[in-house]
Design a protein around this motif. Sequence first.
Motif, PDB file in Angstrom:
ATOM      1  N   ASN A 267       0.809  -1.220   0.000  1.00 29.63           N
ATOM      2  CA  ASN A 267       0.000   0.000   0.000  1.00 29.63           C
ATOM      3  C   ASN A 267       0.846   1.275   0.000  1.00 29.63           C
ATOM      4  O   ASN A 267       0.399   2.321  -0.454  1.00 29.63           O
ATOM      5  CB  ASN A 267      -0.958   0.015   1.193  1.00 29.63           C
ATOM      6  N   GLU A 268       2.083   1.214   0.519  1.00 28.86           N
ATOM      7  CA  GLU A 268       2.965   2.376   0.558  1.00 28.86           C
ATOM      8  C   GLU A 268       4.390   1.923   0.289  1.00 28.86           C
ATOM      9  O   GLU A 268       4.810   0.865   0.753  1.00 28.86           O
ATOM     10  CB  GLU A 268       2.914   3.068   1.934  1.00 28.86           C
ATOM     11  N   SER A 269       5.125   2.748  -0.444  1.00 24.32           N
ATOM     12  CA  SER A 269       6.552   2.474  -0.631  1.00 24.32           C
ATOM     13  C   SER A 269       7.414   3.392   0.218  1.00 24.32           C
ATOM     14  O   SER A 269       8.624   3.177   0.316  1.00 24.32           O
ATOM     15  CB  SER A 269       6.935   2.630  -2.110  1.00 24.32           C
ATOM     16  N   GLU A 270       6.806   4.414   0.831  1.00 20.87           N
ATOM     17  CA  GLU A 270       7.527   5.327   1.720  1.00 20.87           C
ATOM     18  C   GLU A 270       6.693   5.543   2.974  1.00 20.87           C
ATOM     19  O   GLU A 270       5.531   5.941   2.895  1.00 20.87           O
ATOM     20  CB  GLU A 270       7.795   6.669   1.035  1.00 20.87           C
ATOM     21  N   ALA A 276       3.085   1.380   9.985  1.00 19.71           N
ATOM     22  CA  ALA A 276       2.983   0.019   9.462  1.00 19.71           C
ATOM     23  C   ALA A 276       2.731   0.062   7.956  1.00 19.71           C
ATOM     24  O   ALA A 276       2.113   0.995   7.446  1.00 19.71           O
ATOM     25  CB  ALA A 276       1.873  -0.755  10.157  1.00 19.71           C
ATOM     26  N   VAL A 277       3.217  -0.947   7.279  1.00 21.21           N
ATOM     27  CA  VAL A 277       2.963  -1.107   5.852  1.00 21.21           C
ATOM     28  C   VAL A 277       2.143  -2.379   5.657  1.00 21.21           C
ATOM     29  O   VAL A 277       2.330  -3.372   6.372  1.00 21.21           O
ATOM     30  CB  VAL A 277       4.293  -1.177   5.069  1.00 21.21           C
ATOM     31  N   THR A 323       2.888  -4.849   9.023  1.00 22.37           N
ATOM     32  CA  THR A 323       4.073  -4.836   9.866  1.00 22.37           C
ATOM     33  C   THR A 323       4.578  -3.415  10.023  1.00 22.37           C
ATOM     34  O   THR A 323       4.654  -2.667   9.045  1.00 22.37           O
ATOM     35  CB  THR A 323       5.180  -5.714   9.240  1.00 22.37           C
ATOM     36  N   ALA A 324       4.912  -3.049  11.260  1.00 24.39           N
ATOM     37  CA  ALA A 324       5.471  -1.728  11.546  1.00 24.39           C
ATOM     38  C   ALA A 324       6.998  -1.796  11.526  1.00 24.39           C
ATOM     39  O   ALA A 324       7.600  -2.815  11.892  1.00 24.39           O
ATOM     40  CB  ALA A 324       4.986  -1.231  12.902  1.00 24.39           C
ATOM     41  N   GLU A 375       2.008  20.970  11.778  1.00 23.58           N
ATOM     42  CA  GLU A 375       1.141  19.791  11.593  1.00 23.58           C
ATOM     43  C   GLU A 375       1.973  18.526  11.683  1.00 23.58           C
ATOM     44  O   GLU A 375       3.144  18.492  11.280  1.00 23.58           O
ATOM     45  CB  GLU A 375       0.448  19.854  10.233  1.00 23.58           C
ATOM     46  N   ASN A 376       1.348  17.453  12.198  1.00 25.95           N
ATOM     47  CA  ASN A 376       1.981  16.130  12.218  1.00 25.95           C
ATOM     48  C   ASN A 376       1.326  15.261  11.145  1.00 25.95           C
ATOM     49  O   ASN A 376       0.222  14.746  11.330  1.00 25.95           O
ATOM     50  CB  ASN A 376       1.822  15.466  13.581  1.00 25.95           C
ATOM     51  N   PRO A 377       1.999  15.063   9.992  1.00 28.87           N
ATOM     52  CA  PRO A 377       1.406  14.247   8.929  1.00 28.87           C
ATOM     53  C   PRO A 377       1.661  12.752   9.101  1.00 28.87           C
ATOM     54  O   PRO A 377       1.162  11.945   8.327  1.00 28.87           O
ATOM     55  CB  PRO A 377       2.117  14.773   7.680  1.00 28.87           C
ATOM     56  N   ALA A 378       2.460  12.361  10.102  1.00 31.23           N
ATOM     57  CA  ALA A 378       2.834  10.961  10.272  1.00 31.23           C
ATOM     58  C   ALA A 378       1.714  10.182  10.943  1.00 31.23           C
ATOM     59  O   ALA A 378       0.781  10.750  11.512  1.00 31.23           O
ATOM     60  CB  ALA A 378       4.119  10.857  11.094  1.00 31.23           C
ATOM     61  N   GLY A 379       1.829   8.883  10.884  1.00 32.53           N
ATOM     62  CA  GLY A 379       0.847   8.017  11.518  1.00 32.53           C
ATOM     63  C   GLY A 379       1.185   7.684  12.949  1.00 32.53           C
ATOM     64  O   GLY A 379       0.536   6.843  13.560  1.00 32.53           O
ATOM     65  N   VAL A 380       2.211   8.319  13.509  1.00 27.89           N
ATOM     66  CA  VAL A 380       2.601   8.117  14.902  1.00 27.89           C
ATOM     67  C   VAL A 380       2.786   9.482  15.548  1.00 27.89           C
ATOM     68  O   VAL A 380       2.960  10.496  14.859  1.00 27.89           O
ATOM     69  CB  VAL A 380       3.913   7.301  15.000  1.00 27.89           C
TER      70      VAL A 380
END
Length: 477
Positions: A267-270, A276-277, A323-324, A375-380
């Motif tokens: 779903n993501e390469s970066e 998690a990917v 997996t993270a 802003e925090n664009p990350a998922g964590v």
Amino acid sequence: MYPIDSLSRHRDAAAAVGTVVVVALLVLSVVAVGAPVAASDEQPPPPPAAYYGELTIDGEPAPPGTLVTAKIDGETRGSIVTTEAGQFGGPGMADEKLSVEGEYGDDGAVVEFFVNGEPVDSAPSPVEWEAESVEAVDLEGWDVPHPDVDVTVDEAASVTTVPPGEGAIVEVTLENTGDAGAVPIALDIDGEPTEERILELPSGESTTTFAPSFDAEGAYEAVVRSPQHADEVTIVVDEDADPPDDSPGLPPPPPDAEIEVVDTAVNESEIVAGEAVAVEATVENTGTVVETVEIPLYADDEPVDNVTVELTAGETANVTYETAFDESGQYELFVADERVETLSVSEPALEITDTQLDPRTIEPGESVEIAATVENPAGVAVEETIEIRVDETVIDEVSLTLDPGATETISYSHTIDADGEFDVTIGEVDAGTVSVQEGDDYERPDDDDDGIPGFGLGVAIVSMFAFALVRLWRHRG
């Protein structure tokens, strides 16, 4: 080859003896209730459930030799081959039944039934698994395949004289003159069941291979059987025998099951560290047997996740890994031996999405208001200290901790005493330039604006006076 009827009589006798032994053990266990039990680190599995009942296909009694399989959560937990028309197992204590293994936590799980590999209806429905339960269940199927498999041991291709400890090779040709479907193929040694595999057999000819090994010298009668037919061969174990020949004259036994990865996606390469990917893969069983396999996900050479699937011959399934990754870097992702993608993992960081300087022109000793949206664009969650700099000099530091997707506005009032041009930077973002002007050089934007574009107040008065004189002169003329 010889008919299966003679083998059935031996199996029925063995089943009756086995049932008596089981009953005796159950009685002893009841007598022993209340006796202290030694603690064990490994908990034994719960007792299986057992099922029996009527079996019809297309409204007619199912013929002997029909394969009935039970699954829980898609995993095969037990099977039985019918010996009587229209019936699987029986209600008597000595009758064979469909034994379905369970695990702790399976109580109440739905049991699904299959006949010759095809799902069928059950009554009652649903059937819920319960340890030690014995339940009558009637099964009804429609358009169920009817395989009819002849068995021939290929003695010329087999290795039947081996030394102790070495595996014999029994090559078997299977001729299915019926429909394609799931068929149990079993190996008995001296009348004792040794191995059974469920094969998805097409119509026509197929092959399979058994490799039994023996520790003691002697002659052993090996019988390979399908529900309809059987064939036998004698295996001789002699310490003077040569080990099986690995020369090209005897090809290695072909694999009965082979799992291939036929498609992958990510779903993501970066991503950033801590996220998690999701990796998806399509796998196929290109062999001829039902196979339960573990399919790993690798990051470089390290296994990071694992999925277990059960596939019948020719069946495909979609598997998903999530997996993270906690450390930044580049990772090569593989499902089994199939490359998926290069994954780039970077350190999480906050983003400056808007900046403001107010005002942008001031006199020495005045202040400028510096503001920014973060802003925090990350998922964590991300913790970071943001610097505010004027001409590369740090004038303030703001420490923030933002949850995923959160924003916050930071501000700072800064006084500048000297005149000149001063560049303001927030984090790594250029916020603009503040102009500091001293004395007569200082002009605020729009200070001379009187509402007449291009003219100051004095110019406007002179122009209006001149216009009035011209009108008066023309009037007198």
